[in-house]
Scaffold this motif. Structure first.
Motif, PDB file in Angstrom:
ATOM      1  N   GLU A 187     -10.920  22.433  -4.569  1.00  0.00           N
ATOM      2  CA  GLU A 187     -10.030  21.417  -5.124  1.00  0.00           C
ATOM      3  C   GLU A 187      -8.608  21.940  -5.311  1.00  0.00           C
ATOM      4  OE1 GLU A 187     -12.649  18.693  -8.089  1.00  0.00           O
ATOM      5  OE2 GLU A 187     -12.464  20.794  -8.672  1.00  0.00           O
ATOM      6  N   TRP A 188      -8.457  23.173  -5.791  1.00  0.00           N
ATOM      7  CA  TRP A 188      -7.164  23.620  -6.286  1.00  0.00           C
ATOM      8  C   TRP A 188      -6.497  24.722  -5.478  1.00  0.00           C
ATOM      9  CZ3 TRP A 188      -4.349  20.862  -9.398  1.00  0.00           C
ATOM     10  CH2 TRP A 188      -4.975  19.919 -10.222  1.00  0.00           C
ATOM     11  N   ASN A 189      -7.192  25.327  -4.509  1.00  0.00           N
ATOM     12  CA  ASN A 189      -6.540  26.393  -3.734  1.00  0.00           C
ATOM     13  C   ASN A 189      -5.338  25.895  -2.954  1.00  0.00           C
ATOM     14  OD1 ASN A 189      -8.174  28.380  -4.657  1.00  0.00           O
ATOM     15  ND2 ASN A 189      -9.287  28.732  -2.746  1.00  0.00           N
ATOM     16  N   ILE A 190      -5.351  24.607  -2.589  1.00  0.00           N
ATOM     17  CA  ILE A 190      -4.217  24.057  -1.836  1.00  0.00           C
ATOM     18  C   ILE A 190      -2.934  24.097  -2.662  1.00  0.00           C
ATOM     19  CG2 ILE A 190      -4.530  21.653  -2.562  1.00  0.00           C
ATOM     20  CD1 ILE A 190      -3.839  20.842   0.317  1.00  0.00           C
ATOM     21  N   ALA A 191      -3.053  24.154  -3.980  1.00  0.00           N
ATOM     22  CA  ALA A 191      -1.866  24.186  -4.845  1.00  0.00           C
ATOM     23  C   ALA A 191      -1.205  25.550  -4.867  1.00  0.00           C
ATOM     24  CB  ALA A 191      -2.251  23.786  -6.270  1.00  0.00           C
ATOM     25  N   GLY A 192      -1.876  26.569  -4.307  1.00  0.00           N
ATOM     26  CA  GLY A 192      -1.319  27.912  -4.331  1.00  0.00           C
ATOM     27  C   GLY A 192      -1.552  28.588  -5.667  1.00  0.00           C
ATOM     28  N   PRO A 193      -0.963  29.781  -5.860  1.00  0.00           N
ATOM     29  CA  PRO A 193      -1.160  30.511  -7.120  1.00  0.00           C
ATOM     30  C   PRO A 193      -0.617  29.714  -8.306  1.00  0.00           C
ATOM     31  CG  PRO A 193      -0.159  31.919  -5.448  1.00  0.00           C
ATOM     32  CD  PRO A 193      -0.097  30.521  -4.919  1.00  0.00           C
ATOM     33  N   PRO A 194      -1.256  29.824  -9.462  1.00  0.00           N
ATOM     34  CA  PRO A 194      -0.749  29.100 -10.632  1.00  0.00           C
ATOM     35  C   PRO A 194       0.534  29.712 -11.169  1.00  0.00           C
ATOM     36  CG  PRO A 194      -2.602  30.485 -11.231  1.00  0.00           C
ATOM     37  CD  PRO A 194      -2.490  30.556  -9.739  1.00  0.00           C
ATOM     38  N   ALA A 195       1.302  28.891 -11.859  1.00  0.00           N
ATOM     39  CA  ALA A 195       2.435  29.399 -12.628  1.00  0.00           C
ATOM     40  C   ALA A 195       1.902  29.806 -13.993  1.00  0.00           C
ATOM     41  CB  ALA A 195       3.499  28.318 -12.774  1.00  0.00           C
ATOM     42  N   TYR A 196       2.147  31.064 -14.392  1.00  0.00           N
ATOM     43  CA  TYR A 196       1.715  31.531 -15.707  1.00  0.00           C
ATOM     44  C   TYR A 196       2.872  31.343 -16.678  1.00  0.00           C
ATOM     45  CZ  TYR A 196      -2.479  33.379 -13.566  1.00  0.00           C
ATOM     46  OH  TYR A 196      -3.666  33.493 -12.895  1.00  0.00           O
ATOM     47  N   VAL A 197       2.670  30.462 -17.626  1.00  0.00           N
ATOM     48  CA  VAL A 197       3.730  30.029 -18.526  1.00  0.00           C
ATOM     49  C   VAL A 197       3.564  30.723 -19.872  1.00  0.00           C
ATOM     50  CG1 VAL A 197       4.765  28.045 -19.675  1.00  0.00           C
ATOM     51  CG2 VAL A 197       3.815  27.801 -17.361  1.00  0.00           C
ATOM     52  N   LEU A 198       4.625  31.358 -20.347  1.00  0.00           N
ATOM     53  CA  LEU A 198       4.609  31.985 -21.662  1.00  0.00           C
ATOM     54  C   LEU A 198       4.819  30.911 -22.724  1.00  0.00           C
ATOM     55  CD1 LEU A 198       4.453  34.572 -23.323  1.00  0.00           C
ATOM     56  CD2 LEU A 198       6.938  34.777 -23.095  1.00  0.00           C
ATOM     57  N   MET A 199       3.812  30.715 -23.560  1.00  0.00           N
ATOM     58  CA  MET A 199       3.841  29.707 -24.613  1.00  0.00           C
ATOM     59  C   MET A 199       4.173  30.399 -25.936  1.00  0.00           C
ATOM     60  SD  MET A 199       2.726  26.927 -22.919  1.00  0.00           S
ATOM     61  CE  MET A 199       1.937  25.805 -24.058  1.00  0.00           C
ATOM     62  N   HIS A 200       5.189  29.904 -26.622  1.00  0.00           N
ATOM     63  CA  HIS A 200       5.618  30.501 -27.884  1.00  0.00           C
ATOM     64  C   HIS A 200       4.982  29.751 -29.057  1.00  0.00           C
ATOM     65  CE1 HIS A 200       8.612  33.125 -26.004  1.00  0.00           C
ATOM     66  NE2 HIS A 200       8.925  32.102 -25.228  1.00  0.00           N
ATOM     67  N   GLY A 201       4.535  30.493 -30.060  1.00  0.00           N
ATOM     68  CA  GLY A 201       3.900  29.894 -31.218  1.00  0.00           C
ATOM     69  C   GLY A 201       4.834  28.983 -31.988  1.00  0.00           C
ATOM     70  N   ILE A 202       4.321  27.843 -32.435  1.00  0.00           N
ATOM     71  CA  ILE A 202       5.068  26.908 -33.286  1.00  0.00           C
ATOM     72  C   ILE A 202       4.177  26.557 -34.480  1.00  0.00           C
ATOM     73  CG2 ILE A 202       6.473  25.926 -31.434  1.00  0.00           C
ATOM     74  CD1 ILE A 202       4.551  23.535 -31.393  1.00  0.00           C
ATOM     75  N   GLY A 203       4.802  26.299 -35.617  1.00  0.00           N
ATOM     76  CA  GLY A 203       4.045  25.902 -36.799  1.00  0.00           C
ATOM     77  C   GLY A 203       3.041  26.927 -37.259  1.00  0.00           C
ATOM     78  N   GLY A 204       3.303  28.211 -36.984  1.00  0.00           N
ATOM     79  CA  GLY A 204       2.365  29.257 -37.357  1.00  0.00           C
ATOM     80  C   GLY A 204       1.352  29.577 -36.280  1.00  0.00           C
ATOM     81  N   GLY A 205       1.529  28.993 -35.091  1.00  0.00           N
ATOM     82  CA  GLY A 205       0.632  29.272 -33.977  1.00  0.00           C
ATOM     83  C   GLY A 205       0.951  30.593 -33.311  1.00  0.00           C
ATOM     84  N   ARG A 206       0.221  30.910 -32.254  1.00  0.00           N
ATOM     85  CA  ARG A 206       0.345  32.206 -31.588  1.00  0.00           C
ATOM     86  C   ARG A 206       0.997  32.062 -30.222  1.00  0.00           C
ATOM     87  NH1 ARG A 206      -4.921  33.035 -28.380  1.00  0.00           N
ATOM     88  NH2 ARG A 206      -5.776  30.937 -28.300  1.00  0.00           N
ATOM     89  N   ASP A 207       1.516  33.168 -29.712  1.00  0.00           N
ATOM     90  CA  ASP A 207       1.997  33.219 -28.336  1.00  0.00           C
ATOM     91  C   ASP A 207       0.795  33.366 -27.411  1.00  0.00           C
ATOM     92  OD1 ASP A 207       5.060  35.181 -28.813  1.00  0.00           O
ATOM     93  OD2 ASP A 207       4.473  33.187 -29.482  1.00  0.00           O
ATOM     94  N   LEU A 208       0.849  32.724 -26.260  1.00  0.00           N
ATOM     95  CA  LEU A 208      -0.233  32.864 -25.287  1.00  0.00           C
ATOM     96  C   LEU A 208       0.297  32.525 -23.898  1.00  0.00           C
ATOM     97  CD1 LEU A 208      -1.248  29.711 -24.512  1.00  0.00           C
ATOM     98  CD2 LEU A 208      -2.280  29.891 -26.759  1.00  0.00           C
ATOM     99  N   LEU A 209      -0.516  32.799 -22.886  1.00  0.00           N
ATOM    100  CA  LEU A 209      -0.188  32.450 -21.515  1.00  0.00           C
ATOM    101  C   LEU A 209      -1.032  31.264 -21.067  1.00  0.00           C
ATOM    102  CD1 LEU A 209       0.080  35.946 -19.789  1.00  0.00           C
ATOM    103  CD2 LEU A 209       1.946  34.402 -20.389  1.00  0.00           C
TER     104      LEU A 209
END
Length: 405
Positions: free
Chosen positions: A67-89
């Motif tokens: 299903e998804w290989n045609i989309a190529g490699p994923p973009a890994y997005v750096l997510m910054h914590g908000i409201g006391g949340g955590r950073d994650l990819l």
């Protein structure tokens, strides 16, 4: 997907942050990742197949390479914590599709993010004191004797537990200008809203619960909203969820509980009783004599099927939406420490007059959606919430390019 592939995918989220540590330091630094998303063109159908079968991605929250290989490699997005949340990819992929005549059809997204513990309950109504049977099996609550403990407001409270959520904002142009589409997925309020089969559940067609059973039979929905710059406002139509409680000055009382209809073969039309009460048949009003808890009835691991203190009723009544709220399909699946969420929306969404829904010339694009066009650049922002409506992780405005064929 083979188990080894799933394990590798889970390890990837653990390994990437380790690589973000600079040599000789113990402080995380922002990785030099490509945080732009290119949506790749793909046919909606297998044009070289003798059967000409649909190529539509199966929106079931279980992404596969075919299903998804045609989309190529994923973009890994750096997510910054908000409201006391955590950073994650967060990993993000996208394709957009066209039909056999070259006309654009739909845009698809795949979002994957780590979450150690899934949360699918959202503000359930909790039993504080009602115990139908004691440990010896003696009856403690007898509605025949006028005991109405099960429907007293003082017997229940609304829990603060919240669901996992994700929102997607797609802005009108490459500068991130408003208006913007705003889609919200909730693990307990939108994800379980998938169509029922009229073959398996007689009467689902008359209730309207079968809509989409042939096009995307496993897909739930996302709440569709529109933001002109002053905050997100719901698109027209009924949303997937409504309150399952009546509020009183001294507490709350659940409105409906899951039930087996006269012709249905399973509780709740196949929806999970642990966090769903389906609005249309077979749900029924809670009465003083409903001594069995549907969540326990559907759980073979417990012997006592009656109400016990600490039991709960799902906090929302769910049903398929109407009008523009049916535009964004999605389904999530939590496995091996991460969420996988597949999303689909037509490139152009149309208002179809009920009196003339077949005549295409009478259709007009919804004015509360950002219409997507091949070859154009947009900005997109993703926010995930971990069992909260305030504590989460958010991306920057990411470039989104619908790459032409």
């Amino acid at each position: 997907m083979p188990r080894s592939s799933i394990v590798r995918a889970g390890i990837l989220f653990a390994v990437l942050p380790w690589f973000a540590i600079s040599c000789g330091t113990k402080t995380a630094t922002e990785p030099g990742l490509n945080q732009s998303v290119t949506s790749i063109a793909a046919p909606e159908q297998f044009l070289n197949s003798a059967q000409q079968e649909h190529r539509e991605l199966l929106l079931d929250g279980r992404p596969t390479p075919i299903e998804w290989n045609i989309a190529g490699p994923p973009a890994y997005v750096l997510m910054h914590g908000i409201g006391g949340g955590r950073d994650l990819l967060l990993a993000m992929r996208s394709v957009w599709t066209y039909d056999r005549f070259g006309a654009p059809v739909a845009v698809y997204f795949l979002f994957q993010w780590p979450d150690g513990t899934p949360s699918v309950l959202d503000h359930p109504i909790v039993d504080d004191s009602v115990d139908i049977l004691d440990d010896l099996g003696n009856l403690l609550v007898d509605c025949r004797a006028g005991n109405d403990a099960l429907i007293r407001p003082t017997s229940w409270h609304r829990s603060s537990i919240e669901e996992d959520q994700l929102t997607v904002e797609i802005f009108s142009d490459s500068l991130g200008s408003y208006p913007a589409d705003n889609w919200r997925w909730g693990a307990g309020t939108t994800d379980p809203c998938f169509p029922s089969s009229i073959i398996e559940f007689v009467g689902a067609g008359s209730e309207g619960d079968n809509r989409g059973q042939f096009e995307h039979p496993a897909a739930g929905l996302m709440e569709d909203r529109y933001d002109t710059g002053s905050g997100a406002v719901r698109d027209s139509g009924r949303v997937t969820y409504a309150a399952n409680f009546t509020q009183y000055p001294n507490g709350v009382v659940p409105i409906l509980i899951a039930s087996k209809g006269t012709r249905d073969t399973r509780l709740n039309r196949g929806h999970p009783t642990s966090y769903v009460v389906w609005k249309n048949t077979p749900a029924k009003p809670l009465t003083a004599c409903d001594s069995l808890n549907p969540v326990r009835v559907d759980d073979s691991s417990v012997r006592d099927k009656t109400w016990n203190p600490g039991d709960y009723v799902p906090g929302w009544i769910l049903s398929l939406p109407t009008a523009s709220q049916f535009d964004v399909l999605a389904r999530g699946n939590w496995f091996a420490g991460k969420w996988n969420l597949e999303v689909r929306r037509n490139m152009t969404t149309y208002f179809k007059p009920a009196a003339d829904s077949v005549n295409v010339s009478s259709w007009t694009p919804w004015n509360d959606d950002v219409q997507l066009v091949e070859g154009r650049h947009y900005k997109v922002r993703v926010t995930v919430y971990d069992a909260s409506s305030t504590k989460g992780s958010q991306s920057i405005l990411l470039p989104l390019y619908l790459k032409p064929r």
